[in-house]
Design a protein around this motif. Structure first.
Motif, PDB file in Angstrom:
ATOM      1  N   LEU A  19       2.513  13.863 -34.320  1.00  0.00           N
ATOM      2  CA  LEU A  19       1.986  15.085 -34.896  1.00  0.00           C
ATOM      3  C   LEU A  19       0.908  15.655 -33.982  1.00  0.00           C
ATOM      4  CD1 LEU A  19       1.607  14.055 -38.652  1.00  0.00           C
ATOM      5  CD2 LEU A  19       3.631  14.888 -37.438  1.00  0.00           C
ATOM      6  N   SER A  20       0.822  16.972 -33.969  1.00  0.00           N
ATOM      7  CA  SER A  20      -0.222  17.658 -33.219  1.00  0.00           C
ATOM      8  C   SER A  20      -0.993  18.560 -34.158  1.00  0.00           C
ATOM      9  CB  SER A  20       0.383  18.495 -32.091  1.00  0.00           C
ATOM     10  OG  SER A  20       1.078  17.704 -31.169  1.00  0.00           O
ATOM     11  N   CYS A  21      -2.244  18.765 -33.850  1.00  0.00           N
ATOM     12  CA  CYS A  21      -3.093  19.678 -34.613  1.00  0.00           C
ATOM     13  C   CYS A  21      -3.863  20.525 -33.608  1.00  0.00           C
ATOM     14  CB  CYS A  21      -4.035  18.910 -35.517  1.00  0.00           C
ATOM     15  SG  CYS A  21      -5.172  19.941 -36.458  1.00  0.00           S
ATOM     16  N   ALA A  22      -3.492  21.779 -33.503  1.00  0.00           N
ATOM     17  CA  ALA A  22      -4.134  22.686 -32.569  1.00  0.00           C
ATOM     18  C   ALA A  22      -5.260  23.436 -33.270  1.00  0.00           C
ATOM     19  CB  ALA A  22      -3.110  23.668 -32.012  1.00  0.00           C
ATOM     20  N   ALA A  23      -6.421  23.481 -32.624  1.00  0.00           N
ATOM     21  CA  ALA A  23      -7.588  24.134 -33.212  1.00  0.00           C
ATOM     22  C   ALA A  23      -7.919  25.408 -32.458  1.00  0.00           C
ATOM     23  CB  ALA A  23      -8.777  23.197 -33.182  1.00  0.00           C
ATOM     24  N   SER A  24      -8.420  26.382 -33.169  1.00  0.00           N
ATOM     25  CA  SER A  24      -8.893  27.615 -32.548  1.00  0.00           C
ATOM     26  C   SER A  24     -10.155  28.048 -33.280  1.00  0.00           C
ATOM     27  CB  SER A  24      -7.829  28.706 -32.628  1.00  0.00           C
ATOM     28  OG  SER A  24      -7.509  28.989 -33.973  1.00  0.00           O
ATOM     29  N   GLY A  25     -10.874  28.951 -32.670  1.00  0.00           N
ATOM     30  CA  GLY A  25     -12.115  29.406 -33.273  1.00  0.00           C
ATOM     31  C   GLY A  25     -13.303  28.773 -32.589  1.00  0.00           C
ATOM     32  N   ARG A  26     -14.122  28.103 -33.349  1.00  0.00           N
ATOM     33  CA  ARG A  26     -15.333  27.497 -32.804  1.00  0.00           C
ATOM     34  C   ARG A  26     -15.009  26.344 -31.870  1.00  0.00           C
ATOM     35  NH1 ARG A  26     -19.535  27.557 -37.941  1.00  0.00           N
ATOM     36  NH2 ARG A  26     -19.254  29.770 -38.438  1.00  0.00           N
ATOM     37  N   THR A  27     -15.981  25.880 -31.130  1.00  0.00           N
ATOM     38  CA  THR A  27     -15.784  24.816 -30.164  1.00  0.00           C
ATOM     39  C   THR A  27     -15.322  23.553 -30.862  1.00  0.00           C
ATOM     40  OG1 THR A  27     -17.561  25.743 -28.830  1.00  0.00           O
ATOM     41  CG2 THR A  27     -16.831  23.522 -28.311  1.00  0.00           C
ATOM     42  N   PHE A  28     -14.072  23.211 -30.655  1.00  0.00           N
ATOM     43  CA  PHE A  28     -13.471  22.092 -31.355  1.00  0.00           C
ATOM     44  C   PHE A  28     -14.103  20.768 -30.964  1.00  0.00           C
ATOM     45  CE2 PHE A  28     -10.617  19.999 -33.955  1.00  0.00           C
ATOM     46  CZ  PHE A  28      -9.847  19.061 -33.279  1.00  0.00           C
ATOM     47  N   SER A  29     -14.579  20.688 -29.724  1.00  0.00           N
ATOM     48  CA  SER A  29     -15.147  19.428 -29.249  1.00  0.00           C
ATOM     49  C   SER A  29     -16.447  19.066 -29.964  1.00  0.00           C
ATOM     50  CB  SER A  29     -15.399  19.504 -27.741  1.00  0.00           C
ATOM     51  OG  SER A  29     -16.272  20.566 -27.447  1.00  0.00           O
ATOM     52  N   SER A  30     -16.988  19.965 -30.745  1.00  0.00           N
ATOM     53  CA  SER A  30     -18.207  19.658 -31.497  1.00  0.00           C
ATOM     54  C   SER A  30     -17.898  19.129 -32.896  1.00  0.00           C
ATOM     55  CB  SER A  30     -19.099  20.898 -31.599  1.00  0.00           C
ATOM     56  OG  SER A  30     -18.474  21.904 -32.353  1.00  0.00           O
TER      57      SER A  30
END
Length: 119
Positions: A19-30
């Motif tokens: 499974l993959s979960c792609a993030a967008s918007g704010r800095t995901f690494s935080s």
């Protein structure tokens, strides 16, 4: 943070899915991240969690040794590698993001992706 899970499908018992979960918007690494699932007629349950840097993880006992959570912050993506699948792994899987690992409070949720394991 907007989260989009993908990669679900049909697998045979003993097989694998990622499974993959792609993030967008704010800095995901935080953000810390996690995976949850909800099986038919069951409550939603925690599956796996990972801290923001990706160097610390923890798992539900039911998946320990079979599932691996990882992340690629350069791609703003979290993964759940599922091996040795069992019938009871059938569920809708959700990714989530939050803070205060390992007692993460998950504030952001993606839509689910269906995983069906057949015999």
């Amino acid at each position: 943070v907007q989260l989009q899970a993908s990669g679900g499908g049909l697998a045979q018992a003993g097989g694998s899915l990622r499974l993959s979960c792609a993030a967008s918007g704010r800095t995901f690494s935080s953000y810390d991240a996690g995976w949850f699932r909800q099986g038919p007629g069951k409550e939603r349950e925690f599956v796996a969690g990972i801290n923001r840097s990706g160097d610390s993880t923890y798992y539900a006992d039911s998946v320990k040794g079979r599932f691996t959570v990882s992340r690629d912050n350069a791609k703003n993506t979290v993964y759940l590698q599922m091996n040795s699948l069992k019938l009871e792994d059938t569920a809708v899987y959700y990714c989530a993001a939050g803070r205060r690992f390992p007692d993460t409070t998950y504030d952001y949720w993606g839509q689910g992706t269906q995983v069906t394991v057949s015999s």
